[in-house]
Design a protein around this motif. Structure first.
Motif, mmCIF file in Angstrom:
data_model
loop_
_atom_site.group_PDB
_atom_site.id
_atom_site.type_symbol
_atom_site.label_atom_id
_atom_site.label_comp_id
_atom_site.label_asym_id
_atom_site.label_seq_id
_atom_site.Cartn_x
_atom_site.Cartn_y
_atom_site.Cartn_z
ATOM 1 N N SER A 66 0.827 -1.213 0.000
ATOM 2 C CA SER A 66 0.000 0.000 0.000
ATOM 3 C C SER A 66 0.856 1.256 0.000
ATOM 4 C CB SER A 66 -0.945 0.012 1.199
ATOM 5 O OG SER A 66 -1.857 -1.046 1.103
ATOM 6 N N GLN A 117 0.891 3.914 -3.060
ATOM 7 C CA GLN A 117 0.585 5.319 -2.788
ATOM 8 C C GLN A 117 1.651 6.218 -3.402
ATOM 9 O OE1 GLN A 117 -2.232 6.454 -1.481
ATOM 10 N NE2 GLN A 117 -1.506 8.505 -1.936
ATOM 11 N N LYS A 141 1.141 6.341 -7.123
ATOM 12 C CA LYS A 141 0.016 7.214 -7.474
ATOM 13 C C LYS A 141 0.346 8.690 -7.310
ATOM 14 C CE LYS A 141 -3.604 5.701 -5.182
ATOM 15 N NZ LYS A 141 -4.724 5.003 -4.550
ATOM 16 N N THR A 175 -8.554 2.504 -6.798
ATOM 17 C CA THR A 175 -8.262 1.662 -5.650
ATOM 18 C C THR A 175 -9.496 0.855 -5.288
ATOM 19 O OG1 THR A 175 -6.718 3.310 -4.815
ATOM 20 C CG2 THR A 175 -7.488 1.652 -3.255
#
Length: 81
Positions: free
Chosen positions: A36, A40, A43, A56
């Motif tokens: 994760s 992140q 992104k 997501t």
């Protein structure tokens, strides 16, 4: 005491090259390995933001459904985003 943060900018650049060559990629590892966190950072990368649309989904929402229902739930979640 300052927070310890693992630098992943090089890995993000490598991942960008990988995803361009291999668009159907599954990112898998054990719980707590940083998936994760890494996604992140991917992104947040400006170049990748302009190139790709990131959606997501939260698979924990699908764990009690049958396989056919899971695909319908995933499609619904993607449409909502």
């Amino acid at each position: 005491m300052s927070e310890f943060i693992v630098p992943v900018s090089g890995a993000v650049r490598d991942f960008a090259k990988h995803i361009e060559a291999n668009p159907r990629t599954i990112l898998s590892s054990r719980f707590g390995d940083g998936k994760s966190y890494f996604l992140q950072k991917v992104k947040e990368d400006e170049d990748l933001k302009n190139e790709y649309e990131f959606l997501t989904i939260y698979p924990v929402n699908y764990q009690v459904a049958g396989n056919k229902d899971v695909f319908e739930l995933i499609k619904r979640d993607i449409l909502f985003q």
